[in-house]
Design a protein around this motif. Structure first.
Motif, PDB file in Angstrom:
ATOM      1  N   ARG A 199       2.719 -13.461  39.800  1.00 51.23           N
ATOM      2  CA  ARG A 199       3.151 -12.058  39.516  1.00 51.23           C
ATOM      3  C   ARG A 199       2.164 -11.122  40.504  1.00 51.23           C
ATOM      4  N   SER A 200       0.753 -11.332  40.381  1.00 49.10           N
ATOM      5  CA  SER A 200      -0.246 -10.331  41.014  1.00 49.10           C
ATOM      6  C   SER A 200      -0.004 -10.451  42.600  1.00 49.10           C
ATOM      7  N   LEU A 201       0.716 -11.452  43.163  1.00 48.53           N
ATOM      8  CA  LEU A 201       0.666 -11.354  44.486  1.00 48.53           C
ATOM      9  C   LEU A 201       2.088 -10.731  44.960  1.00 48.53           C
ATOM     10  N   GLU A 202       3.000 -10.840  44.095  1.00 51.34           N
ATOM     11  CA  GLU A 202       4.111 -10.037  44.344  1.00 51.34           C
ATOM     12  C   GLU A 202       4.040  -8.715  44.102  1.00 51.34           C
ATOM     13  N   ASP A 203       3.221  -8.233  42.974  1.00 49.78           N
ATOM     14  CA  ASP A 203       2.843  -6.860  42.973  1.00 49.78           C
ATOM     15  C   ASP A 203       2.082  -6.353  44.060  1.00 49.78           C
ATOM     16  N   ARG A 204       1.156  -6.954  44.765  1.00 53.12           N
ATOM     17  CA  ARG A 204       0.665  -6.591  45.753  1.00 53.12           C
ATOM     18  C   ARG A 204       1.320  -6.422  46.958  1.00 53.12           C
ATOM     19  N   ASN A 205       2.209  -7.427  47.177  1.00 54.88           N
ATOM     20  CA  ASN A 205       3.305  -7.077  48.330  1.00 54.88           C
ATOM     21  C   ASN A 205       3.911  -5.788  48.196  1.00 54.88           C
ATOM     22  N   ARG A 206       4.358  -5.658  46.847  1.00 51.91           N
ATOM     23  CA  ARG A 206       5.233  -4.404  46.772  1.00 51.91           C
ATOM     24  C   ARG A 206       4.225  -3.153  46.967  1.00 51.91           C
ATOM     25  N   SER A 207       3.003  -3.085  46.446  1.00 51.58           N
ATOM     26  CA  SER A 207       2.093  -2.147  46.505  1.00 51.58           C
ATOM     27  C   SER A 207       1.944  -2.094  48.201  1.00 51.58           C
ATOM     28  N   ASP A 208       1.827  -3.002  48.843  1.00 53.11           N
ATOM     29  CA  ASP A 208       1.473  -2.860  50.283  1.00 53.11           C
ATOM     30  C   ASP A 208       2.536  -2.099  51.036  1.00 53.11           C
ATOM     31  N   GLU A 209       3.791  -2.567  50.531  1.00 54.61           N
ATOM     32  CA  GLU A 209       5.016  -1.762  51.364  1.00 54.61           C
ATOM     33  C   GLU A 209       4.959  -0.453  50.914  1.00 54.61           C
ATOM     34  N   ARG A 210       4.672   0.189  49.726  1.00 52.64           N
ATOM     35  CA  ARG A 210       4.541   1.581  49.558  1.00 52.64           C
ATOM     36  C   ARG A 210       3.656   2.271  50.364  1.00 52.64           C
ATOM     37  N   ILE A 211       2.444   1.643  50.256  1.00 51.88           N
ATOM     38  CA  ILE A 211       1.435   2.220  50.847  1.00 51.88           C
ATOM     39  C   ILE A 211       1.234   2.133  52.347  1.00 51.88           C
ATOM     40  N   TYR A 212       1.389   0.986  53.021  1.00 48.77           N
ATOM     41  CA  TYR A 212       1.076   0.857  54.425  1.00 48.77           C
ATOM     42  C   TYR A 212       2.516   0.948  55.196  1.00 48.77           C
ATOM     43  N   ALA A 213       3.353   0.701  54.676  1.00 53.13           N
ATOM     44  CA  ALA A 213       4.659   0.427  55.350  1.00 53.13           C
ATOM     45  C   ALA A 213       5.857   1.583  55.503  1.00 53.13           C
ATOM     46  N   THR A 214       5.335   2.683  54.851  1.00 55.61           N
ATOM     47  CA  THR A 214       6.361   3.908  54.770  1.00 55.61           C
ATOM     48  C   THR A 214       5.985   4.724  55.885  1.00 55.61           C
ATOM     49  N   THR A 215       6.251   4.358  56.940  1.00 49.77           N
ATOM     50  CA  THR A 215       5.809   5.276  57.920  1.00 49.77           C
ATOM     51  C   THR A 215       6.832   6.460  58.482  1.00 49.77           C
ATOM     52  N   ASN A 216       7.980   6.501  57.318  1.00 44.06           N
ATOM     53  CA  ASN A 216       8.777   7.692  57.659  1.00 44.06           C
ATOM     54  C   ASN A 216       8.211   8.922  56.764  1.00 44.06           C
ATOM     55  N   ARG A 217       7.263   8.512  56.045  1.00 45.09           N
ATOM     56  CA  ARG A 217       6.704   9.705  55.338  1.00 45.09           C
ATOM     57  C   ARG A 217       5.716  10.631  55.916  1.00 45.09           C
ATOM     58  N   SER A 218       5.242  11.542  55.499  1.00 39.95           N
ATOM     59  CA  SER A 218       4.212  12.484  56.442  1.00 39.95           C
ATOM     60  C   SER A 218       3.110  12.041  56.035  1.00 39.95           C
ATOM     61  N   PRO A 219       2.139  12.405  56.949  1.00 40.09           N
ATOM     62  CA  PRO A 219       0.753  11.730  57.043  1.00 40.09           C
ATOM     63  C   PRO A 219      -0.174  12.373  55.647  1.00 40.09           C
ATOM     64  N   LEU A 220       0.281  13.563  55.451  1.00 42.10           N
ATOM     65  CA  LEU A 220      -0.262  13.679  54.120  1.00 42.10           C
ATOM     66  C   LEU A 220       0.031  13.035  52.776  1.00 42.10           C
ATOM     67  N   ALA A 221       1.314  12.687  52.662  1.00 42.25           N
ATOM     68  CA  ALA A 221       1.791  11.814  51.657  1.00 42.25           C
ATOM     69  C   ALA A 221       1.146  10.313  51.816  1.00 42.25           C
ATOM     70  N   ARG A 222       1.090   9.742  53.067  1.00 39.88           N
ATOM     71  CA  ARG A 222       0.368   8.512  53.236  1.00 39.88           C
ATOM     72  C   ARG A 222      -1.066   8.481  52.820  1.00 39.88           C
ATOM     73  N   VAL A 223      -1.602   9.264  53.339  1.00 40.70           N
ATOM     74  CA  VAL A 223      -3.341   9.487  53.028  1.00 40.70           C
ATOM     75  C   VAL A 223      -3.362   9.581  51.553  1.00 40.70           C
ATOM     76  N   SER A 224      -2.560  10.460  50.965  1.00 40.35           N
ATOM     77  CA  SER A 224      -2.800  10.565  49.624  1.00 40.35           C
ATOM     78  C   SER A 224      -2.466   9.488  48.745  1.00 40.35           C
ATOM     79  N   ALA A 225      -1.443   8.632  49.309  1.00 38.32           N
ATOM     80  CA  ALA A 225      -1.117   7.690  48.472  1.00 38.32           C
ATOM     81  C   ALA A 225      -2.415   6.402  48.546  1.00 38.32           C
ATOM     82  N   LEU A 226      -2.819   6.351  49.830  1.00 38.65           N
ATOM     83  CA  LEU A 226      -3.783   5.443  49.760  1.00 38.65           C
ATOM     84  C   LEU A 226      -5.069   5.652  49.243  1.00 38.65           C
ATOM     85  N   LEU A 227      -5.494   7.055  49.314  1.00 40.24           N
ATOM     86  CA  LEU A 227      -6.461   7.493  48.449  1.00 40.24           C
ATOM     87  C   LEU A 227      -6.260   7.163  46.789  1.00 40.24           C
TER      88      LEU A 227
END
Length: 245
Positions: free
Chosen positions: A141-169
């Motif tokens: 379950r933790s590995l699946e959650d980590r995969n989903r988290s990685d997708e939201r944080i690192y793979a959403t290249t269509n979002r603005s840089p401000l949104a992506r940096v804010s999400a990572l922080l």
């Protein structure tokens, strides 16, 4: 070299080892039942070690341990087709889980700050998981959650840089941030990552990340210092991430 024992001035060792410190949502230690965590501590607790900023965890082909992060923050780096892929990992997460199925697997794992880990021999972990389906389920379950988290944080290249940096922080504050025990509602401090590290992880230019951080500073949500970010209002930063979606 790793220090011989956890630094009690840096980490709340008693609370963590007794399972009383809340773990980041979705992490292995968040999913693992308290009784199962007590079993891990009974087997490997005396082997807990701290590594200093800039040190690499032993996750090379000949190493036989996987690790559970109990405090601090690391960056894991892979280089497929010559491209650097960086991912941040923090408290409660498992490192080197690939060794459970491929013992000679490796991943460069660098501590971004003083980091406290529990090394677990993969052969014994495999035996434990085969006999204890609750622990096995927690890991999966933790590995699946980590995969989903990685997708939201690192793979959403269509979002603005401000949104992506804010999400990572916001993510880093959640998995590696610390607060003054005397002021639990106060600012959250992230020690270790630099703006350059954020840029590499998000595959953005450093100037782009610097501009986003400057905007967050103007909004009085984040203050950046040397190898340190201070999030003044975690809820407001999350609201900004949501509004930018």
């Amino acid at each position: 070299m790793a220090s011989p024992s956890p630094d009690t001035q840096v980490f709340n060792t008693i609370e963590v080892l007794h399972g009383r410190q809340p773990m980041p949502r979705g992490s292995f230690l968040d999913h693992l039942p308290a009784a199962k965590w007590a079993l891990f501590v009974a087997i490997w607790g005396s082997d807990a070690r701290t590594y200093l900023k800039g040190e690499e965890l032993p996750l090379r082909p000949k190493d036989t341990n996987m690790y559970i992060v109990l405090g601090g923050c690391v960056v894991q780096e892979r280089f497929p087709f010559g491209t650097k892929i960086a991912r941040f990992r923090g408290v409660g997460q498992v490192l080197g889980e690939a060794k459970l199925i491929e013992p000679r697997s490796s991943v460069r794992t660098v501590c971004l700050a003083t980091t406290w880990v529990l090394p677990c021999d993969t052969r014994r972990v495999n035996l434990l998981l085969a006999q204890d389906h609750e622990a096995e389920r927690a890991l999966l379950r933790s590995l699946e959650d980590r995969n989903r988290s990685d997708e939201r944080i690192y793979a959403t290249t269509n979002r603005s840089p401000l949104a992506r940096v804010s999400a990572l922080l916001h993510h880093l504050a959640t998995i590696a941030g610390t607060r003054d025990p005397a002021d639990p509602s106060g600012p959250t401090t992230i020690v270790g990552p630099r703006q350059r590290d954020l840029a590499e992880a998000l595959l953005l230019g450093q100037s782009t990340v610097e501009s986003a951080v400057a905007t967050l500073r103007q909004k009085q949500l984040v203050d950046s210092r040397y190898r340190q970010f201070v999030v003044s209002d975690l809820a407001a930063l999350r609201a900004l991430v949501t509004s930018q979606s």
